[in-house]
Scaffold this motif. Structure first.
Motif, PDB file in Angstrom:
ATOM      1  N   THR A 172     -27.066   1.271   0.378  1.00 54.24           N
ATOM      2  CA  THR A 172     -26.835   1.423  -1.064  1.00 54.24           C
ATOM      3  C   THR A 172     -25.905   2.595  -1.342  1.00 54.24           C
ATOM      4  O   THR A 172     -25.089   2.545  -2.272  1.00 54.24           O
ATOM      5  N   GLU A 173     -25.993   3.657  -0.531  1.00 52.75           N
ATOM      6  CA  GLU A 173     -25.094   4.797  -0.715  1.00 52.75           C
ATOM      7  C   GLU A 173     -23.678   4.440  -0.287  1.00 52.75           C
ATOM      8  O   GLU A 173     -22.691   4.867  -0.907  1.00 52.75           O
ATOM      9  N   ILE A 174     -23.555   3.651   0.793  1.00 53.22           N
ATOM     10  CA  ILE A 174     -22.238   3.169   1.201  1.00 53.22           C
ATOM     11  C   ILE A 174     -21.625   2.333   0.078  1.00 53.22           C
ATOM     12  O   ILE A 174     -20.427   2.434  -0.227  1.00 53.22           O
ATOM     13  N   GLN A 175     -22.470   1.498  -0.553  1.00 54.11           N
ATOM     14  CA  GLN A 175     -21.984   0.683  -1.665  1.00 54.11           C
ATOM     15  C   GLN A 175     -21.489   1.562  -2.806  1.00 54.11           C
ATOM     16  O   GLN A 175     -20.421   1.317  -3.393  1.00 54.11           O
ATOM     17  N   ASN A 176     -22.253   2.621  -3.140  1.00 55.25           N
ATOM     18  CA  ASN A 176     -21.842   3.517  -4.219  1.00 55.25           C
ATOM     19  C   ASN A 176     -20.535   4.232  -3.882  1.00 55.25           C
ATOM     20  O   ASN A 176     -19.664   4.413  -4.738  1.00 55.25           O
ATOM     21  N   THR A 217     -34.653   9.930   4.574  1.00 52.14           N
ATOM     22  CA  THR A 217     -33.953  11.163   4.188  1.00 52.14           C
ATOM     23  C   THR A 217     -32.808  11.514   5.127  1.00 52.14           C
ATOM     24  O   THR A 217     -31.830  12.132   4.706  1.00 52.14           O
ATOM     25  N   ASP A 218     -32.900  11.138   6.401  1.00 52.64           N
ATOM     26  CA  ASP A 218     -31.899  11.553   7.375  1.00 52.64           C
ATOM     27  C   ASP A 218     -30.780  10.539   7.578  1.00 52.64           C
ATOM     28  O   ASP A 218     -29.660  10.910   7.938  1.00 52.64           O
ATOM     29  N   ALA A 219     -31.074   9.262   7.410  1.00 47.54           N
ATOM     30  CA  ALA A 219     -30.047   8.233   7.607  1.00 47.54           C
ATOM     31  C   ALA A 219     -29.291   7.990   6.301  1.00 47.54           C
ATOM     32  O   ALA A 219     -29.628   8.540   5.252  1.00 47.54           O
ATOM     33  N   ILE A 220     -28.265   7.180   6.372  1.00 49.34           N
ATOM     34  CA  ILE A 220     -27.438   6.882   5.187  1.00 49.34           C
ATOM     35  C   ILE A 220     -27.683   5.431   4.799  1.00 49.34           C
ATOM     36  O   ILE A 220     -27.316   4.507   5.545  1.00 49.34           O
ATOM     37  N   TYR A 227       0.829  -1.189   0.000  1.00 50.82           N
ATOM     38  CA  TYR A 227       0.000   0.000   0.000  1.00 50.82           C
ATOM     39  C   TYR A 227       0.875   1.255   0.000  1.00 50.82           C
ATOM     40  O   TYR A 227       1.938   1.287   0.609  1.00 50.82           O
ATOM     41  N   ALA A 228       0.394   2.298  -0.671  1.00 51.44           N
ATOM     42  CA  ALA A 228       1.105   3.569  -0.647  1.00 51.44           C
ATOM     43  C   ALA A 228       0.726   4.337   0.621  1.00 51.44           C
ATOM     44  O   ALA A 228       1.533   4.513   1.520  1.00 51.44           O
ATOM     45  N   ASN A 229      -0.524   4.794   0.706  1.00 50.34           N
ATOM     46  CA  ASN A 229      -1.006   5.493   1.889  1.00 50.34           C
ATOM     47  C   ASN A 229      -2.183   4.724   2.493  1.00 50.34           C
ATOM     48  O   ASN A 229      -2.908   4.027   1.797  1.00 50.34           O
ATOM     49  N   SER A 230      -2.352   4.889   3.798  1.00 49.06           N
ATOM     50  CA  SER A 230      -3.442   4.234   4.518  1.00 49.06           C
ATOM     51  C   SER A 230      -4.355   5.300   5.102  1.00 49.06           C
ATOM     52  O   SER A 230      -3.902   6.198   5.809  1.00 49.06           O
ATOM     53  N   TRP A 231      -5.650   5.199   4.782  1.00 52.24           N
ATOM     54  CA  TRP A 231      -6.646   6.156   5.238  1.00 52.24           C
ATOM     55  C   TRP A 231      -7.674   5.453   6.118  1.00 52.24           C
ATOM     56  O   TRP A 231      -7.912   4.255   5.976  1.00 52.24           O
ATOM     57  N   ALA A 232      -8.306   6.217   6.993  1.00 52.54           N
ATOM     58  CA  ALA A 232      -9.381   5.657   7.815  1.00 52.54           C
ATOM     59  C   ALA A 232     -10.414   6.735   8.113  1.00 52.54           C
ATOM     60  O   ALA A 232     -10.066   7.909   8.303  1.00 52.54           O
ATOM     61  N   ILE A 233     -11.668   6.340   8.127  1.00 48.11           N
ATOM     62  CA  ILE A 233     -12.757   7.155   8.653  1.00 48.11           C
ATOM     63  C   ILE A 233     -13.332   6.394   9.831  1.00 48.11           C
ATOM     64  O   ILE A 233     -13.780   5.248   9.685  1.00 48.11           O
ATOM     65  N   VAL A 234     -13.291   6.995  11.005  1.00 48.95           N
ATOM     66  CA  VAL A 234     -13.694   6.341  12.244  1.00 48.95           C
ATOM     67  C   VAL A 234     -14.813   7.178  12.873  1.00 48.95           C
ATOM     68  O   VAL A 234     -14.619   8.363  13.171  1.00 48.95           O
ATOM     69  N   VAL A 235     -15.966   6.568  13.057  1.00 53.05           N
ATOM     70  CA  VAL A 235     -17.150   7.280  13.545  1.00 53.05           C
ATOM     71  C   VAL A 235     -17.664   6.598  14.811  1.00 53.05           C
ATOM     72  O   VAL A 235     -17.825   5.371  14.843  1.00 53.05           O
ATOM     73  N   GLY A 236     -17.914   7.388  15.849  1.00 59.23           N
ATOM     74  CA  GLY A 236     -18.516   6.874  17.087  1.00 59.23           C
ATOM     75  C   GLY A 236     -19.545   7.852  17.614  1.00 59.23           C
ATOM     76  O   GLY A 236     -19.239   9.033  17.796  1.00 59.23           O
ATOM     77  N   THR A 257     -24.298  15.033   6.957  1.00 65.60           N
ATOM     78  CA  THR A 257     -23.424  15.841   6.091  1.00 65.60           C
ATOM     79  C   THR A 257     -21.962  15.608   6.426  1.00 65.60           C
ATOM     80  O   THR A 257     -21.112  15.478   5.543  1.00 65.60           O
ATOM     81  N   GLY A 258     -21.665  15.543   7.723  1.00 67.85           N
ATOM     82  CA  GLY A 258     -20.269  15.359   8.131  1.00 67.85           C
ATOM     83  C   GLY A 258     -19.700  14.032   7.683  1.00 67.85           C
ATOM     84  O   GLY A 258     -18.544  13.945   7.225  1.00 67.85           O
ATOM     85  N   ILE A 259     -20.485  12.953   7.808  1.00 69.02           N
ATOM     86  CA  ILE A 259     -20.009  11.626   7.412  1.00 69.02           C
ATOM     87  C   ILE A 259     -19.792  11.562   5.900  1.00 69.02           C
ATOM     88  O   ILE A 259     -18.747  11.099   5.422  1.00 69.02           O
ATOM     89  N   LEU A 260     -20.757  12.056   5.136  1.00 63.68           N
ATOM     90  CA  LEU A 260     -20.628  12.006   3.679  1.00 63.68           C
ATOM     91  C   LEU A 260     -19.510  12.918   3.188  1.00 63.68           C
ATOM     92  O   LEU A 260     -18.799  12.586   2.231  1.00 63.68           O
ATOM     93  N   ALA A 261     -19.321  14.054   3.851  1.00 63.48           N
ATOM     94  CA  ALA A 261     -18.234  14.951   3.460  1.00 63.48           C
ATOM     95  C   ALA A 261     -16.876  14.307   3.680  1.00 63.48           C
ATOM     96  O   ALA A 261     -15.927  14.545   2.922  1.00 63.48           O
ATOM     97  N   ALA A 262     -16.766  13.486   4.741  1.00 64.50           N
ATOM     98  CA  ALA A 262     -15.492  12.804   4.991  1.00 64.50           C
ATOM     99  C   ALA A 262     -15.110  11.930   3.804  1.00 64.50           C
ATOM    100  O   ALA A 262     -13.937  11.844   3.425  1.00 64.50           O
ATOM    101  N   PHE A 263     -16.108  11.268   3.201  1.00 69.26           N
ATOM    102  CA  PHE A 263     -15.841  10.447   2.020  1.00 69.26           C
ATOM    103  C   PHE A 263     -15.603  11.298   0.777  1.00 69.26           C
ATOM    104  O   PHE A 263     -14.595  11.163   0.090  1.00 69.26           O
ATOM    105  N   HIS A 264     -16.528  12.191   0.502  1.00 67.62           N
ATOM    106  CA  HIS A 264     -16.506  12.891  -0.781  1.00 67.62           C
ATOM    107  C   HIS A 264     -15.459  14.009  -0.834  1.00 67.62           C
ATOM    108  O   HIS A 264     -14.752  14.153  -1.830  1.00 67.62           O
TER     109      HIS A 264
END
Length: 891
Positions: free
Chosen positions: A588-592, A582-585, A472-481, A527-534
């Motif tokens: 299918t969006e995680i899959q995309n 509308t409020d949850a994720i 691997y070149a770089n290792s990334w993580a998104i950690v949510v609690g 918004t915060g969770i999706l922004a972390a990805f996008h």
């Protein structure tokens, strides 16, 4: 305490400006005041010749950098001449290093009381010499490594203290290399430019300084080269029939075909390490040997082989090709007559003594040949092999820069012969990244069959043990609690779970803290969770060879669709239970998102309950690492199925699922014992273990779009010397681990788990990667540490014993075995093993502390006092200094 050279990125440039180019970049703590003695001080030893050699070594190292900088801006002729002179400077430095080794050995063997002060002055120069940049210090790395080995032979207290100092300096040099690795990637890297440029002030300041004292034209002139004015390009001559047959350059190989070659060995350490890495990729190679590294010939022409010949024999037995690189690495274009013939034929005789069926391949040192040399080869029935891809590993001190250069040149050439050298640690470090990338892009590696270069057939050469890097070149993580929801029931352990996982990724697996994006409670909005990805990942930061790990701890929900299918959701901090769609994720969006990420491998671990996402499995195969480098991987592991409650009653404030996950990542998930934990192994440990102690049924599978690739964690080598400060698990944690281990999959066994649709799927861990005895010893030691922390002393003792059987001089395992005895109040046995540990590694302060404790408990207070005293000599400001002083007062 680790000794560190002081450096900053922007600060070096400022220092350079303030001092007119002269830098002071290194400091070290002053030595303790000398203790008065009755005898007169020993006369100082003359180290002026050694100092002069070290300065010459540095000067040549700097000239090499000046010659090879800005290589892209050089014409082909300029580049060829710069490389030829640079290689000559490099080989002169290899001779200087050998001379320095001999001089330092004589100093240490003199038995003069002043010998350690003399060595100390040499170290003062490396550590804090006026005008040295950090990059300069890398020139002395091989000398320092040799010095460490020589000092280890002396068991006196001054030698032990010197050993400790050199060890700390080598640690600091490794840190300097890592610092430059980030900067050189920006200078030589293959990656696209980013929105924020990486800082390069340090390297650029260093090169700018070198150019004030050396000029490429002057260096070339000093070595007999004056470049003519550029002439108009002449029309390309038609290809000459038979040119490739007379002399091989690699340009006529089939597309995407690579020949790996290694010059200047055999090296008693690095050659076999390189061969072991190659085996993981089923990659053949040719080792061009310098004759004097194999042996010599007496006046009657009889061969006398040395230790290097044994290395060559092992390379041959492992399936590699041995070839001729002259006897002394002289520039043969300047040789003639008997001297020229001897350079060729003496090495040929030595190779025949090693391998009667030696290959008929020859490489001219520096690529420098003349008509007489070519005729001498023809008379000896040898064939000249050149190269068209130069790694410049002889010049470049940074492994990632070497890898980037090779890969860029391969992209340009599309095929060819790569020139490496098997006498550098940096080549060992660069090779896995190169092979990973080439393998992933479909390149084939060709070997010599006695007549021509051919790609490997279906039968792989005999395996040489080594675990390969994961590539691997770089290792990334998104950690949510999320504990404190606005409109959902409050949780207790989710934030702590997220924090524990984040710490594990950074502290154990080396994820850069700035690439671990942590969202807790009110930060974890939709918004915060999706922004972390996008925003942070998908839009330009991720690269094709990166990996991304996603962990979510919080509420999950499932909604029945009109079609009858279940759709799973993760619930953000601000979601309204009445507005789930509308409020949850949705999953299918995680899959995309997973499909849109340009990373090589992604693993989603969800400590919540889900259903409604169909998963597919890719079968594992024996050529795991090689094939895994080619395949995208998108995997998911969840804590439970539809409507199952996550159990929050685990130890240390974790859920049962996350506690089990952390235990797996701590080493228990390495089911086949090869030092790698794949996504499948993680699930194969976690899923049945969690199911056995809770009402949860974790699910696992590959997301649609995955090509069967596996996310891989590479377990680091543990270096903890057990001592009284080592923490052990609580009784409730030990009790839970005992239950978890009872359900864990045995090595190579398969287990049945649920997929996210509730169907059963069988998981089988990939075939184990072969590892060396050294690595087996390390794994046994690491397993012993886990067992010790669970107070399983008999099993820990067995693992540490196994480590020492595999690696008799393993000081870490010797200390740890001693501490297992100590913990069981077997003080005499403990003392013996602590004594062994300090003999194996005389500068390890903590082992002297343990030894003092063992002597004290055994009633030998005099020996205990001596051990505590040695600890204080080595670590006067260490964490145990106060305790050691108290113990000495009791003796």
């Amino acid at each position: 305490m680790k000794r560190k050279f002081l450096y900053t990125v922007a600060g070096v440039a400022a220092l350079a400006g303030a001092a007119g180019g002269s830098l002071i970049v290194g400091t070290r703590s002053a030595p303790p005041a000398p203790v008065p003695v009755a005898a007169p001080a020993a006369p100082a030893l003359d180290t002026s010749a050694v100092s002069a050699d070290m300065q010459s070594l540095l000067a040549a190292y700097r000239k090499i950098i000046v010659l090879t900088q800005d290589e892209a801006a050089l014409s082909n002729d300029e580049k060829a001449q710069a490389n030829r002179v640079g290689q000559q400077l490099f080989h002169e430095n290899q001779e200087r290093i050998a001379k320095l080794d001999e001089s330092i050995a004589r100093l240490l063997a003199s038995n003069s009381p002043a010998r350690f002060d003399a060595i100390g002055k040499l170290l003062d120069y490396v550590e804090s010499g006026e005008g040295l940049y950090d990059a300069d210090r890398l020139a002395f790395r091989e000398v320092m490594a040799s010095l460490l080995a020589q000092v280890a032979k002396d068991s006196s207290l001054p030698a032990i203290k010197l050993h400790k100092r050199v060890s700390e300096d080598l640690d600091a040099l490794a840190e300097i290399e890592r610092n430059y690795e980030k900067e050189i990637r920006a200078v030589f890297g293959r990656f696209e430019s980013r929105a924020i440029d990486l800082k390069r002030e340090k390297w650029e300041s260093y090169v700018a300084y070198l150019k004030t004292i050396y000029q490429r034209e002057r260096i070339l002139k000093d070595y007999g080269v004056v470049l003519p004015y550029p002439s108009k390009p002449e029309p390309a001559a038609p290809a000459q029939a038979g040119r490739e047959e007379a002399e091989i350059f690699g340009k006529t190989l089939p597309k995407k075909t690579i020949v790996l070659t290694f010059d200047d060995g055999p090296h008693r350490r690095y050659s076999e390490e390189i061969a072991a890495i190659l085996k993981q990729y089923n990659a053949p190679a040719i080792f061009f040997s310098v004759g004097r590294n194999i042996g010599s010939l007496d006046a009657q022409g009889k061969t006398q082989l040395n230790g290097g010949a044994q290395v060559s024999r092992r390379l041959k037995q492992a399936g590699y090709v041995l070839a001729n690189h002259s006897f002394s690495h002289a520039q043969l274009s300047k040789q003639s007559g008997d001297n020229l013939k001897a350079e060729i034929l003496n090495t040929d005789a030595l190779l025949k003594a090693v391998d009667p069926e030696r290959s008929a391949l020859f490489r001219f040192p520096y690529g420098a040949r003349n008509k007489e040399g070519m005729q001498a080869l023809d008379n000896a029935h040898l064939k000249s092999v050149m190269w068209n891809i130069d790694s410049l590993d002889w010049a470049d001190p940074v492994p990632s820069s070497i890898a980037d250069r090779v890969l860029r040149t391969v992209d340009k050439e599309g095929r060819g012969i790569i020139l490496f050298h098997d006498i550098h640690e940096r080549t060992v470090k660069a090779l896995p990244a190169i092979l990973d990338r080439l393998t992933a892009e479909g390149y084939q590696f060709a070997g010599w069959d006695g007549q021509a270069f051919k790609t490997a057939g279906t039968a792989a050469p005999a395996a040489v043990p080594r675990a390969a890097a994961t590539g691997y070149a770089n290792s990334w993580a998104i950690v949510v609690g999320i504990d404190k929801y606005q409109k959902w029931p409050q949780l207790q352990y989710a934030v702590r779970d997220a924090e524990g996982v984040g710490q594990m990724l950074v502290q154990k697996f080396g994820f850069a803290p700035e690439r671990v994006l942590t969202l807790k409670n009110e930060q974890a909005t939709r918004t915060g969770i999706l922004a972390a990805f996008h925003d942070r990942l998908a839009h330009g930061n991720l690269q094709p060879n990166d990996r991304i790990f996603v962990f979510f701890a919080g509420h999950g929900a499932t909604r029945k669709l009109s079609s009858g299918r279940d759709l799973g959701y993760i619930v953000p901090y601000d979601a309204d239970p009445d507005k789930l769609a509308t409020d949850a994720i949705p999953m299918t969006e995680i899959q995309n998102i997973a499909e849109s990420l340009p990373a090589k491998h992604a693993l989603f671990v969800m400590d919540a309950c889900y259903s409604g996402l169909g998963l597919t499995r890719g079968a594992a195969n024996a050529a795991f690492l090689r094939d895994n480098a080619r395949r995208l991987g998108r995997q998911m592991l969840t804590a439970g199925g539809t409507d199952q409650l996550v159990s929050d009653g685990g130890p240390n404030g974790h859920s049962v699922f996350t506690w089990t996950l952390l235990q797996a990542l701590g080493g228990k998930g390495d089911l086949n014992g090869d030092g790698l934990i794949t996504g499948t192994e993680l699930a194969a440990y976690v899923a049945p273990a969690v199911s056995s102690v809770s009402q949860q049924t974790p699910a696992f599978g590959s997301l649609p779009g995955s090509e069967g690739g596996e996310f891989v964690f590479e377990l680091p080598e543990e270096s903890e010397f057990l001592n009284t400060a080592t923490t052990q698990l609580s009784n409730d944690a030990i009790a839970l681990n005992t239950k978890l281990d009872a359900q864990a999959s045995a090595p190579a066994a398969s287990v049945v788990v649920k997929d996210l649709q509730g169907n059963e799927t069988r998981l089988t861990a990939p075939a184990a990667i072969p590892v060396s005895d050294r690595q087996k010893a390390q794994r046994a030691n690491d397993q012993g540490l886990l067992l010790y922390k669970e107070k399983q002393y008999a099993q820990a003792e067995a693992q540490f014993t196994e480590a020492l059987k595999l690696r008799p001089g393993f000081a870490l395992a010797a200390n740890n075995l001693g501490f297992v005895f100590y913990k069981q109040e077997k003080y005499a046995e403990a003392a013996r093993w602590f004594e062994n540990a300090v003999k194996m590694d005389p500068s390890r302060a903590i082992a002297y502390m343990n030894l003092g404790d063992a002597y004290f408990k055994a009633g030998d207070k005099a020996k205990a006092k001596g051990a505590y005293k040695t600890y204080l000599e080595l670590s006067p400001n260490g964490s145990g200094a106060g305790y050691a002083k108290q113990q000495m007062e009791k003796t």
